[in-house]
Design a protein around this motif. Structure first.
Motif: not given
Length: 89
Positions: A49-52, A32-33, A12-13
């Motif tokens: 809401q993950n940014k890959v 997560n980024t 998370v995060g």
């Protein structure tokens, strides 16, 4: 075909950068980024809401909710369901 391994990011995060040398990458969890450099055989993103962001992959799979996957080059086979975005950028 040589299978080079499986890399995974979960949590998370998290904010991570990983090098993909013809590996499969799995990203899961929440918010997560992740930045992926190099060429991947497959990138699978699940969770919320993950940014890959990745250089290039042969295949991109996105499931879960509100994940955003951005690839820089190539013509990946894209499998996306739900409210996910897979885009070139």
């Amino acid at each position: 075909m040589v299978h080079r391994g499986q890399l995974s990011v979960a949590g998370v995060g998290e904010n991570k950068t990983i090098a993909c040398n013809d590996s499969d990458v799995s990203v899961s969890g929440v918010s997560n980024t992740v930045t992926i450099t190099g060429h991947c055989t497959a990138v699978t993103v699940s969770g919320i809401q993950n940014k890959v962001t990745l250089d290039t992959s042969d295949q991109i799979n996105a499931s879960g909710f509100d994940n955003v996957v951005t690839y820089h080059s190539g013509s990946p086979d894209i499998n996306s369901g739900g409210s996910n975005v897979v885009q070139q950028g």
